[in-house]
Design a protein around this motif. Structure first.
Motif: not given
Length: 292
Positions: A70-77
């Motif tokens: 997986s790649g980076y996911a912001p907290p908003s996800k």
């Protein structure tokens, strides 16, 4: 007819000097069965390919079975998720296990290492850290039952550790050190190389080199939670780096992970025995030095 003519006559059964080869006849039945077998084999191969495609796998290329990181996911996800997981800590435990962060299932159920593919609870038992196989739902009772604790370097949930950034993992180091200093366990177990890499970056100001990394007990200078204030002086918790328990990580085989964990388990089991016998904690068996 002369003798020589009779011998060379192809219709003469006694003429063996130049035999006539009869053309090979193909059995109609054999040809039909062969054709049917080929059609059946082709049909079976087609069915297998369709079944594999329906399952999202490939028969012809096993490498496609590997999961893409997986790649980076912001907290908003995952802002919609309510993280129910809390630390399982208490003062003076034998060992505190430090994970990366809660996964989706762990966060929503509120129980650590709760994904079916995670090997944490199995490795905990096989290594000897716990005398029996525990369930994820027992995580809150680990301090009381076995003098073991659980916490993470990052609190926000993601699908996997690959959705975290190095920056937020590094930001969690200070809070982690504070937790260890407050609860003063004998040792901490880093559950995964990535966590130790983050701790190393913060402490040493650079990435850890390949020749500097090792599983198992770390140098005594790498203790966590060291206190040197006038009010409270404590040498810190010894550090053991174990393998990740994620079922998605394929870097090491199961028996290799068990071998790393077994070293920790033997020490934990010995310390629990000494505590049960009322010997207290006169010696830190992990380092061979007297505790302050």
């Amino acid at each position: 007819m002369s003798e020589s003519e009779r011998k060379s006559d192809p219709n003469n059964p006694d003429d063996r000097s130049s035999p006539v080869k009869k053309p090979r006849r193909t059995s109609t039945r054999y040809a039909t069965e062969t054709s049917a077998a080929v059609e059946l084999q082709t049909s079976n191969s087609t069915v297998k390919r369709k079944s594999a495609n329906a399952a999202g796998t490939s028969v012809s290329n096993p490498k496609k079975l590997k999961r893409t990181a997986s790649g980076y996911a912001p907290p908003s996800k995952y802002a919609h998720l309510i993280n129910k997981l809390t630390d399982s800590l208490a003062p003076n435990l034998i060992c505190v296990f430090i994970g990366v962060n809660p996964g989706i299932r762990t966060a929503t159920t509120g129980h650590a290492y709760n994904h079916p593919s995670n090997l944490f609870w199995k490795l905990l038992h096989k290594s000897g850290c716990t005398p029996r196989l525990c369930r994820a739902e027992e995580d809150g009772n680990m301090p009381k039952l076995f003098d073991l604790g659980l916490t993470n370097i990052v609190s926000r949930p993601t699908k996997d550790a690959g959705e975290l950034s190095k920056a937020e993992m590094d930001a969690g180091v200070a809070k982690l050190e504070a937790k260890i200093a407050l609860n003063k366990p004998e040792a901490v177990a880093i559950v995964g190389k990535a966590i130790w890499e983050s701790l190393w970056r913060v402490r040493h100001g650079s990435n850890i080199k390949k020749e500097q990394f090792k599983y198992g007990w770390q140098d005594d200078s790498e203790r966590m939670g060291i206190l040197r204030t006038d009010e409270d002086r404590w040498p810190g918790a010894r550090v053991f780096v174990s393998t990740t328990t994620s079922g998605l990580a394929a870097g090491m085989r199961p028996h290799e992970k068990e071998e790393v964990w077994r070293e920790l388990g033997e020490w934990v089991k010995e310390r629990r025995k000494q505590r049960t016998e009322g010997k207290g904690d006169p010696t830190d068996r992990a380092s061979g030095s007297t505790r302050l």
